[in-house]
Motif scaffolding. Sequence first.
Motif, PDB file in Angstrom:
ATOM      1  N   ASP A   1     -19.824 -15.474  36.479  1.00 55.02           N
ATOM      2  CA  ASP A   1     -19.349 -16.703  35.852  1.00 55.02           C
ATOM      3  C   ASP A   1     -18.209 -17.365  36.619  1.00 55.02           C
ATOM      4  N   ILE A   2     -17.985 -16.976  37.862  1.00 57.90           N
ATOM      5  CA  ILE A   2     -16.921 -17.593  38.667  1.00 57.90           C
ATOM      6  C   ILE A   2     -17.331 -19.011  39.043  1.00 57.90           C
ATOM      7  N   LYS A   3     -16.446 -19.956  38.793  1.00 54.47           N
ATOM      8  CA  LYS A   3     -16.716 -21.351  39.127  1.00 54.47           C
ATOM      9  C   LYS A   3     -15.828 -21.869  40.259  1.00 54.47           C
ATOM     10  N   ALA A   4     -14.601 -21.371  40.321  1.00 55.98           N
ATOM     11  CA  ALA A   4     -13.652 -21.878  41.325  1.00 55.98           C
ATOM     12  C   ALA A   4     -12.959 -20.721  42.029  1.00 55.98           C
ATOM     13  N   VAL A   5     -12.667 -20.906  43.300  1.00 59.16           N
ATOM     14  CA  VAL A   5     -11.935 -19.937  44.113  1.00 59.16           C
ATOM     15  C   VAL A   5     -10.660 -20.607  44.591  1.00 59.16           C
ATOM     16  N   VAL A   6      -9.520 -20.050  44.224  1.00 62.15           N
ATOM     17  CA  VAL A   6      -8.218 -20.647  44.531  1.00 62.15           C
ATOM     18  C   VAL A   6      -7.542 -19.801  45.608  1.00 62.15           C
ATOM     19  N   ALA A   7      -7.138 -20.438  46.693  1.00 62.34           N
ATOM     20  CA  ALA A   7      -6.497 -19.732  47.805  1.00 62.34           C
ATOM     21  C   ALA A   7      -5.463 -20.642  48.449  1.00 62.34           C
ATOM     22  N   ASP A   8      -4.582 -20.063  49.266  1.00 65.72           N
ATOM     23  CA  ASP A   8      -3.546 -20.871  49.915  1.00 65.72           C
ATOM     24  C   ASP A   8      -4.071 -21.455  51.223  1.00 65.72           C
ATOM     25  N   SER A   9      -3.199 -22.125  51.955  1.00 64.18           N
ATOM     26  CA  SER A   9      -3.623 -22.872  53.137  1.00 64.18           C
ATOM     27  C   SER A   9      -4.110 -21.968  54.261  1.00 64.18           C
ATOM     28  N   GLY A  10      -3.721 -20.673  54.244  1.00 60.83           N
ATOM     29  CA  GLY A  10      -4.179 -19.765  55.283  1.00 60.83           C
ATOM     30  C   GLY A  10      -5.688 -19.556  55.266  1.00 60.83           C
ATOM     31  N   TYR A  11      -6.310 -19.816  54.119  1.00 58.12           N
ATOM     32  CA  TYR A  11      -7.763 -19.662  53.982  1.00 58.12           C
ATOM     33  C   TYR A  11      -8.503 -20.981  54.164  1.00 58.12           C
ATOM     34  N   LYS A  12      -7.782 -22.048  54.432  1.00 58.21           N
ATOM     35  CA  LYS A  12      -8.427 -23.353  54.550  1.00 58.21           C
ATOM     36  C   LYS A  12      -8.981 -23.519  55.958  1.00 58.21           C
ATOM     37  N   THR A  13     -10.030 -22.765  56.221  1.00 59.06           N
ATOM     38  CA  THR A  13     -10.718 -22.820  57.498  1.00 59.06           C
ATOM     39  C   THR A  13     -12.168 -23.223  57.249  1.00 59.06           C
ATOM     40  N   PRO A  14     -12.840 -23.773  58.253  1.00 58.75           N
ATOM     41  CA  PRO A  14     -14.245 -24.168  58.052  1.00 58.75           C
ATOM     42  C   PRO A  14     -15.133 -23.020  57.604  1.00 58.75           C
ATOM     43  N   GLY A  15     -14.920 -21.819  58.169  1.00 60.07           N
ATOM     44  CA  GLY A  15     -15.760 -20.684  57.815  1.00 60.07           C
ATOM     45  C   GLY A  15     -15.599 -20.259  56.374  1.00 60.07           C
ATOM     46  N   VAL A  16     -14.343 -20.180  55.881  1.00 62.41           N
ATOM     47  CA  VAL A  16     -14.094 -19.763  54.499  1.00 62.41           C
ATOM     48  C   VAL A  16     -14.596 -20.807  53.514  1.00 62.41           C
ATOM     49  N   CYS A  17     -14.299 -22.077  53.781  1.00 61.15           N
ATOM     50  CA  CYS A  17     -14.771 -23.145  52.884  1.00 61.15           C
ATOM     51  C   CYS A  17     -16.297 -23.162  52.808  1.00 61.15           C
ATOM     52  N   ARG A  18     -16.949 -22.956  53.948  1.00 66.72           N
ATOM     53  CA  ARG A  18     -18.408 -22.934  53.959  1.00 66.72           C
ATOM     54  C   ARG A  18     -18.941 -21.766  53.134  1.00 66.72           C
ATOM     55  N   GLU A  19     -18.322 -20.599  53.275  1.00 64.30           N
ATOM     56  CA  GLU A  19     -18.793 -19.428  52.544  1.00 64.30           C
ATOM     57  C   GLU A  19     -18.647 -19.611  51.032  1.00 64.30           C
ATOM     58  N   ILE A  20     -17.542 -20.211  50.614  1.00 63.43           N
ATOM     59  CA  ILE A  20     -17.326 -20.450  49.179  1.00 63.43           C
ATOM     60  C   ILE A  20     -18.356 -21.425  48.638  1.00 63.43           C
ATOM     61  N   MET A  21     -18.602 -22.492  49.363  1.00 61.29           N
ATOM     62  CA  MET A  21     -19.531 -23.512  48.877  1.00 61.29           C
ATOM     63  C   MET A  21     -20.975 -23.035  48.918  1.00 61.29           C
ATOM     64  N   GLN A  22     -21.309 -22.193  49.892  1.00 64.12           N
ATOM     65  CA  GLN A  22     -22.663 -21.650  49.930  1.00 64.12           C
ATOM     66  C   GLN A  22     -22.928 -20.713  48.761  1.00 64.12           C
ATOM     67  N   ALA A  23     -21.869 -20.164  48.185  1.00 64.26           N
ATOM     68  CA  ALA A  23     -22.002 -19.328  46.987  1.00 64.26           C
ATOM     69  C   ALA A  23     -21.940 -20.162  45.708  1.00 64.26           C
ATOM     70  N   ASN A  24     -21.975 -21.492  45.855  1.00 61.86           N
ATOM     71  CA  ASN A  24     -21.940 -22.421  44.713  1.00 61.86           C
ATOM     72  C   ASN A  24     -20.639 -22.316  43.918  1.00 61.86           C
ATOM     73  N   LYS A  25     -19.537 -22.080  44.612  1.00 64.20           N
ATOM     74  CA  LYS A  25     -18.212 -22.066  43.994  1.00 64.20           C
ATOM     75  C   LYS A  25     -17.403 -23.247  44.521  1.00 64.20           C
ATOM     76  N   ILE A  26     -16.382 -23.626  43.780  1.00 66.52           N
ATOM     77  CA  ILE A  26     -15.533 -24.758  44.154  1.00 66.52           C
ATOM     78  C   ILE A  26     -14.298 -24.235  44.887  1.00 66.52           C
ATOM     79  N   PRO A  27     -14.058 -24.650  46.135  1.00 69.96           N
ATOM     80  CA  PRO A  27     -12.850 -24.217  46.848  1.00 69.96           C
ATOM     81  C   PRO A  27     -11.639 -25.049  46.430  1.00 69.96           C
ATOM     82  N   VAL A  28     -10.606 -24.392  45.969  1.00 67.80           N
ATOM     83  CA  VAL A  28      -9.363 -25.066  45.558  1.00 67.80           C
ATOM     84  C   VAL A  28      -8.268 -24.609  46.507  1.00 67.80           C
ATOM     85  N   MET A  29      -7.844 -25.507  47.396  1.00 67.51           N
ATOM     86  CA  MET A  29      -6.862 -25.162  48.422  1.00 67.51           C
ATOM     87  C   MET A  29      -5.860 -26.289  48.573  1.00 67.51           C
ATOM     88  N   PRO A  30      -4.662 -25.995  49.066  1.00 71.94           N
ATOM     89  CA  PRO A  30      -3.605 -27.012  49.133  1.00 71.94           C
ATOM     90  C   PRO A  30      -3.704 -27.870  50.387  1.00 71.94           C
TER      91      PRO A  30
END
Length: 502
Positions: free
Chosen positions: A274-303
């Motif tokens: 039931d996870i809908k959103a993944v919240v992480a800091d700016s260190g995770y705001k990379t193309p690879g991480v954002c792509r992985e979150i979105m491919q899992a149908n989750k919403i990336p929440v980053m600063p």
Amino acid sequence: MLKKKNRVITDQVEFVCLSELVPQDHLLRLVDASINFDFIYDEVKDLYSDTTGRPSIDPVVLIKLLVLQILYGITSMRQTISDAQVNLAYRWFLGYGFQEKIPHFSTFGKNYERRFKESDLFEKIFERVLFEAIECGFIKADAVFFDASHIKANANKNKYVKKMAQHRVHKYKRELMIEINADRESHGKKPFTDDNDNDSDGTMIEEKEVKESTTDPESGMFHKGEKERCFAYTATVACERNNFILGVKTAPGNVHDSQVFTDVFQDVIEKFNDIKAVVADSGYKTPGVCREIMQANKIPVMPYKRPMTKEGYFKKYEYVYDEYYDCYICPNNQVLKYSTTNREGYREYKSNPKICVQCSLRIQCTQSQNFTKVVNRHIWESYVEYAEDVRHTHQGQDLYRRRSQTIERVFADAKERHGMRYTRYRGLRKVQHYLTLLFACMNLKKLAMWKKKRGMLPPFSRTFPSMLSKFMKLVTINKSRLLAFRPEAGFVYTLERRRLIS
């Protein structure tokens, strides 16, 4: 009126029950009532012999000793044993009476090396505590919060050797290389050849120079911002809204947070659907991480991530990307056309040097000797742009504000109250086991407190009066020798030692 305390009572014998001396609302009593530790016997039964050898120390006692060390932030097992010898609550929690001898401090270390080191016992304990929290309905995993923190290793930062070390490249590197070559071919360019070595399972291997500690070779040199350079480990942790930890992964201190993210993320989404959103800091705001979150149908929440452009130059966001024509428009309305796609996965867009040499804004744009401005765009940049759009929504802003109340508070408690700032253990596996149990204890502590608030714990039973009545049938006490009788204190009888009935 001045009153002096009579210390004669310290030489008197009292008939008391150990269970009565532990307050009903004591943390250890709540922890013991919130979960049944007997499941440990099933997990370790294959590690003990049924026919040979002397009787062992109860494995539950060994684990409870480590639980005591973590819950109260005790620095070592030696100190934990020393405290357990005089602390009545510790003895009660371990199941030891007044006169029983507490195990030697080296007992746990020997059992760990001989039995628990290669087992998954600590992961099983973590999962069992988390399962209990799920069964009680305490887990709210619609949003998961990720972060990483370093733990100083038990190693001298000045004792190291430089060497070339092989390490496995992140698994999406191979996927990235495939898309890079496809992108180059679509633009009429030759694909890159794979210069990296491959493991037996096809995983890409790279070599790089590292500083390896001579004390703890499995730790890594950690350096970030103004923090002290030291050998350390990093713990990547995921928690939910109520601060229950859902997953933890340990890595050497020289491994970037985004590289460990995948292991924890995949483990968490397998357990919670039931996870809908993944919240992480700016260190995770990379193309690879954002792509992985979105491919899992989750919403990336980053600063917001501050651009690394030098002061006085145009920021990258001031160059507008035209998706239809696949080009960039500079602040002076000139076109930067596609040039090539490099090995890192960035498309390079270059300006016309004949136009730039006469541009009035060139000083704020580039100092290139050939008067050419280059703007890079990752082939997965669209995933980062989506995360940037989410940042401006009310949902994204509300979720990111909760980081200070969730994952940041988890690390603060772990370091200030449970001794996670340093580790006395050496080796990645030992540190991983210890941190897994540490976060299991934090979950267990929260589970116990929440069960108490909701009245989900069994009532406290006072068993001492019945035991006393049986004792009184065997021994007759003269009323003149009875010094104290306090029912409100749990039927405590006090006798002078030298006048004690034989």
